[in-house]
Design a protein around this motif. Structure first.
Motif: not given
Lengths: 802, 343
Positions: B78-82
């Motif tokens: 999720k961190v990478k997506d954001l």
């Protein structure tokens, strides 16, 4: 060649439409280039007689007439100056349409007029503006005038190929049609009533001194000619095919030319000294005044028709002013000759005097037609020029024409056409074309008629069969036997690859005229010697190019002038001439490119970058890679031909395959270009040296080289070097003094400025090492680095950057 | 199921919900701290393992471990997506494309290549020859009579200083050169520039491009010519076109024919391109004259052949709707770059 269908009806019966005739003849070799529908305003026109003609009381130029149109007498106001009592004239009655308007009963300046007396031009019979038409006594008052001149005609214009002079006549085209339809061909009558008691042999002698140039010369003579207008039907036909009627004597000879294809000439017999015609070659430098009153200097290859004292006609080309028929002419000598085609061609060409006559003679008239044409001419003079025809004819024929028979093997049609034509069908075609046919076993011996100069070989007969059977009858082969017979020559792939590479690099392909300006060559480089063209079309095209560069510079100029800024163009094309890139007269395939403006164009988030020399090197490199070539470049900061900063592309040995660089500003200015132009020109053949049949691999001619699966080690070294030391020199030292572990040397940084001294710069190289069988350690690389550094430092003024 | 295990499942569901709700680096960081931080709920649970009843302790420990792994991986994803979302957020996808240095083929090259490609599939090789030719190859060997008007300087461009040399008037000399160099079977196409003494105007150019085909072998017939020419034009202009052959005269061939193709634009019904005729004249053709074969030492009793030609400029003008032939040699980039597409 224009053909009047009304005229054609004299020789063959048909009710096919003009469009059908056009189609048929088009598919018999004579392409129809246009159909003109002629409409003459003769319907409703009556023959009338002017009973009285008195001046109009209210108008100077008008007359009041009373015209008898047979049972009715009409008052007509007429403006023609030749209108007078007693004339027989064509009259348009009330209600008749003449062109755009309809004749009405109306008052002209207060006087009643119920009709109109017509001129030839009003009826569209000819362009003549000689006032109202004066009809002869053979017209009966009250008759329907349209019986004398047909109201409609269609004129078809055909392209006649140079091998078929026989078709340059109505008879010729009628013969093709008659053969096509298998209908009879009607020749005109060649009978002549020799009404005079005088004998032509007493009054005309013909001596042919140049028999090769004039194998046959037929003469007749008529007396008591009255030069006047031709009969209306003849005028109408000549006008239809675009010939202006002049007088009966001229028109009759013209008429026969278009009817039979035989050119004729009429001499005023009184101007031919002693009634002696001598056919000889002209004297070198002989002066002769032709019919058009121009004096011409003749040469010894011109054929002269002469009398014992002087030349009287330029044989087959144009008559002489001194023997021309005039209004006062009484006796006429008719010439019907067969002249040698090359002789006439030479003279007509040299004097730029093409004519309907010379056009037929130079392609070959019908050598069997002279006596008939002379007879027909004499008879028409008798009928329409009031002449009496002298007894007999003089037919000088030192070399009788002979056309050798041609053997035809019926199976040959199948061999050539892929379509069998039976012997009997072929014979039918030959006979319908009036060829002599004799069967000898399996062979048909065909004797072509005198008018068919083009039938000399068997293949000519095969063509006749194909033409008359119809090309559409030959089946279209479903599949042809496919064999791989040839391989593209190696240069073909090089050409395509070079074009592909350039396009891939963002260049636009140009094709310039190979005929270009000698001045542009001179402006580009003094040493270029392009081929000069003898009679160039214009000064911009007066040489065949020795280099692609001048043309490409014109492309640059053109585009700059039109406001374009970034111009990347190239051309691949042939050059010839002498003087550049070792060209010594042979044809070479060159490639040239030019770059002007920005390599990276300005955009909303990027700034532009102008083209520089590195781009030239890059393009050359990519091109070499595309062509799978090594690229040995030699750099030269001195002038390299016309380039300020140049690169020479070396081929093997000392050969130079091309030059590249920055065009000298002064050269650019000569082409109206005020911007830096980076360009190159390469001789592709010299560079690539293709060899036919030699294995040349696409994409990678050297073959696959195994690459290592082990990681690389890199070391960066940077040197401070004088600005005059080329980077390539340093790179070569690094490369040459490393060992086999070195994979690559890359210049990755270039710096000048503080804290470096002026005249110095720093070059930073990354050396990439890799072994095929292991991961390298410092122990492998350190000694190499030490060596290369010390070698580089041996270069003058170079030191390691700390 | 034991309530302790159910508790873990509930926590996993809450975690999934929180991760999917997180919409900024800050909020996902908050989730990370809350679940897998040192004082997060998963760390808390690890501390409780000792107190869990022994019979389910093993299962609890295993499940908790996998929950921790799951939480770590999902939060990281999720961190990478954001992060990527943030990168893309400032981008305006409607910005115009950046200019690409796009080269282009000259339209004459494009059509010439198309012709080469079709003939190559029929087994024809490409041959080229010199643009500066001698009179023998250009006229004599091609059976052109001495008197033929095409030899005149008014039609043909001769070199000024080299006797009997000219700018070739057709690519037929290539056929002669090929037949001199090799024995049948011969199948070649010869593209190239040719020259005529014509004043340039919208439809005439003193230089233009021709492609000629030649096929010489035993048993080659007029019927083959018709078949090959038809196939060629069907590949070039579409499968529905038909051809017709009209008798004509060329010194080089006999019988000779002009080739018409039914108009590919109107299907032969008549339109502006074909001037309402339904047909377009495309070139000459015919059976190679026996004199020509004899001249190059090929016995016309054994071999026959056909040849045909077409004008590339004319075809290119027709296909692209170019209305002035001079555009081809002016090389205006605004013209050239229109042909930069790929097929």
């Amino acid at each position: 060649m224009k053909i009047s269908l009304n005229w054609l009806h004299d020789f063959v019966d048909f009710d096919e439409s003009p469009e059908q005739i056009a189609e048929i003849l088009t598919f018999l070799n004579f392409e129809c280039e246009g159909i003109e529908y002629i409409k003459r305003y003769v319907n409703g026109v009556r023959v009338g007689k002017v009973l009285e003609a008195i001046p109009h009381p209210n108008a100077d130029k008008l007359q009041l007439t009373k015209v008898d149109i047979g049972g009715e007498i009409l008052p007509i106001v007429c403006g023609a100056p030749n209108c007078r009592e007693g004339l027989i004239v064509p009259v348009a009655t009330v209600g008749t349409r003449i062109g755009e308007f309809t004749i009405e009963s109306r008052k002209l300046r207060g006087e009643m007029s119920q009709g109109m007396i017509l001129s030839e031009s009003e009826m569209k019979i000819s362009e003549s503006h000689g006032g109202i038409l004066e009809l002869g006594d053979d017209f009966k008052v009250g008759d329907d005038f349209s019986k004398a001149v047909p109201a409609e005609d269609a004129v078809l214009e055909f392209e006649v190929t140079v091998n078929r002079p026989d078709a340059l006549s109505h008879i010729g085209m009628a013969r093709e049609l008659a053969s096509h339809w298998r209908r009879p061909l009607r020749l005109p009558s060649f009978e002549v009533q020799e009404t005079s008691t005088r004998n032509v042999e007493d009054e005309l002698r013909i001596d042919i001194v140049a028999p090769e140039q004039c194998p046959r010369y037929v003469g007749r003579k008529v007396t008591g000619v009255s030069v006047q207008d031709s009969p209306l039907w003849m005028k109408a036909r000549l006008s239809s095919i675009g010939q202006r009627p002049i007088s009966n004597v001229v028109d009759i000879t013209n008429y026969i030319l278009f009817e039979l294809g035989q050119p004729l000439h009429a001499f005023d017999a009184d101007k031919v000294k002693d009634g002696r015609i001598i056919v000889r070659m002209a004297e070198e430098g002989e002066d002769f005044v032709t019919l058009d009153d121009k004096s011409r200097k003749l040469v010894s290859t011109d054929l002269m028709i002469a009398d014992p004292e002087k030349g009287i006609a330029l044989g087959g080309v144009m008559g002489g002013a001194n023997s021309e028929v005039t209004d006062s002419t009484n006796d006429v000598i008719i010439e019907a000759a067969y002249f040698d085609p090359p002789t006439i061609r030479k003279t007509a060409k040299r004097l730029a005097l093409p004519s309907e006559a010379s056009r037929r003679f130079e392609r070959g008239a019908d050598p069997g037609m002279q006596a008939n044409a002379a007879a027909r001419c004499a008879e028409l003079f008798r009928l329409y020029a009031g002449a009496e025809v002298l007894q007999g004819v003089v037919d000088a024929c030192p070399i009788p024409y002979q056309r050798p028979p041609v053997n035809y093997r019926p199976e040959r049609a199948g061999v050539v056409l892929g379509f069998e034509v039976s012997k009997s069908d072929a014979i039918k075609v030959f006979e319908s074309l009036e060829f002599g046919v004799e069967e000898k076993g399996d062979i048909v011996v065909v004797t072509p008629p005198s008018w068919r100069h083009d039938i000399e070989r068997e293949i000519d007969l095969v063509e006749e069969v194909a033409r008359h059977v119809g090309y559409d009858k030959v089946p279209t082969a479903e599949e042809s036997h496919v064999v791989l017979s040839n391989e593209d020559p190696p240069l073909e792939r090089i050409l395509d690859t070079a074009v592909d590479s350039m396009v891939a690099m963002g260049f636009h392909e140009a094709i310039c005229s190979a005929m270009t300006s000698g001045d542009d060559h001179e402006a580009f480089a003094g040493g270029l010697k392009p081929f000069e063209i003898q009679r160039s079309i214009n000064p911009e095209m007066n040489v065949y190019r020795a280099s692609l560069a001048p043309g490409l510079l014109r492309v640059v100029e053109h585009n700059l002038n039109r406001g374009l800024e970034d111009i990347f163009v190239f051309e691949v094309g042939q050059v010839g001439g002498m003087g550049w890139l070792g060209c010594e007269g042979e044809q070479r395939l060159h490639l040239s490119f030019a770059m002007v403006g920005q390599r990276i164009p300005q955009s909303y988030d990027r700034s532009s970058e102008p083209v520089d020399l590195a781009d030239v090197v890059t393009v050359l490199n990519e091109l070499a890679r595309g062509l799978t070539l090594d690229l040995p470049l030699e750099f030269s900061y001195d002038s390299c031909d016309n380039l300020m900063l140049g690169v020479k592309v070396a081929a093997d040995n000392d050969d130079i395959a091309g030059v590249a660089g920055l065009l000298k500003a002064e050269v650019g200015e000569r082409f109206g270009i005020d911007q830096p132009v980076y360009m190159a020109e390469l001789d592709l053949e010299r560079w690539v040296k293709p060899v036919a049949g030699e294995l040349r691999l696409p994409g990678n001619n050297g073959g696959y080289k195994r690459f290592s699966r082990f990681p690389s080690s890199t070391r960066d070294v940077s040197f401070i070097v004088p600005i005059t030391t080329p980077a390539e020199e340093v790179r070569r030292v690094l490369q040459n003094h490393s060992n086999e572990l070195l994979e690559d040397v890359v210049l990755f940084d270039l710096y000048s400025g503080e804290p470096l001294a002026t005249g110095e710069r720093s070059l930073a190289f990354r050396l990439v090492f890799r072994a095929v069988d292991r991961t390298l350690t410092d122990g492998d690389i350190d000694p190499v680095i030490e060596t290369v550094i010390s070698e580089v430092e041996k270069l003058k003024g170079v030191r390691l950057r700390g | 199921m034991h309530e302790k295990i159910v508790e873990l499942q509930t926590l996993r569901e809450a975690l999934e919900k929180d991760i999917s709700k997180a919409d900024s680096p800050d909020s996902i960081e908050e989730v990370r701290v809350r679940y897998i931080g040192r004082k997060g709920s998963i760390a808390d649970l690890f501390k409780q393992i000792g107190r869990v009843e022994p019979q389910i302790r093993g299962e609890f420990g295993k499940t908790l471990n996998s929950l921790k792994q799951f939480a770590t991986a999902e939060i990281e994803r999720k961190v990478k997506d954001l992060e990527q979302q943030e990168t893309v957020a400032g981008v305006d996808p409607t910005l115009p494309p950046r200019p690409v240095a796009q080269g282009s083929y000259h339209p004459i090259t494009l059509i010439e290549r198309e012709v080469k490609r079709i003939f190559s599939r029929m087994g024809f090789a490409v041959m080229r020859g010199p643009e500066v030719e001698d009179v023998w190859h250009n006229f004599d060997a091609l059976n052109t009579p001495e008197w033929h008007p095409s030899r005149d300087a008014s039609d043909t461009l001769y070199l000024a200083d080299v006797p009997d040399m000219l700018l070739r008037t057709e690519t037929s000399p290539v056929q002669i050169r090929t037949m001199q160099a090799q024995k049948p079977p011969i199948r070649i196409v010869a593209p190239g520039r040719v020259f005529r003494n014509d004043k340039p105007d919208a439809t005439h150019s003193p230089m233009f491009t021709q492609v000629e085909g030649l096929y010489v072998d035993k048993g080659v017939t007029f019927s083959d010519l018709k078949g090959t020419v038809l196939q060629f034009y069907r590949h070039l202009l579409g499968k529905n076109v038909v051809t017709r052959f009209r008798p004509h005269f060329f010194p080089f061939t006999e019988p000779s024919a002009e080739v018409d193709v039914s108009c590919p634009f109107c299907g032969g019904n008549g339109c502006r391109v074909c001037k309402q005729s339904g047909w377009i004249e495309v070139g000459g053709s015919g059976m190679v004259d026996p004199n020509v074969l004899e001249t190059v030492g090929i016995d016309p009793e054994v071999y026959t052949g056909w040849a045909f030609g077409l004008g590339v400029e004319r075809m290119t003008m027709l296909l692209y709707g170019v209305d002035d032939i001079r555009l081809f040699y002016e090389n205006d980039i605004r013209f050239l770059q229109q042909f930069g597409g790929r097929r």
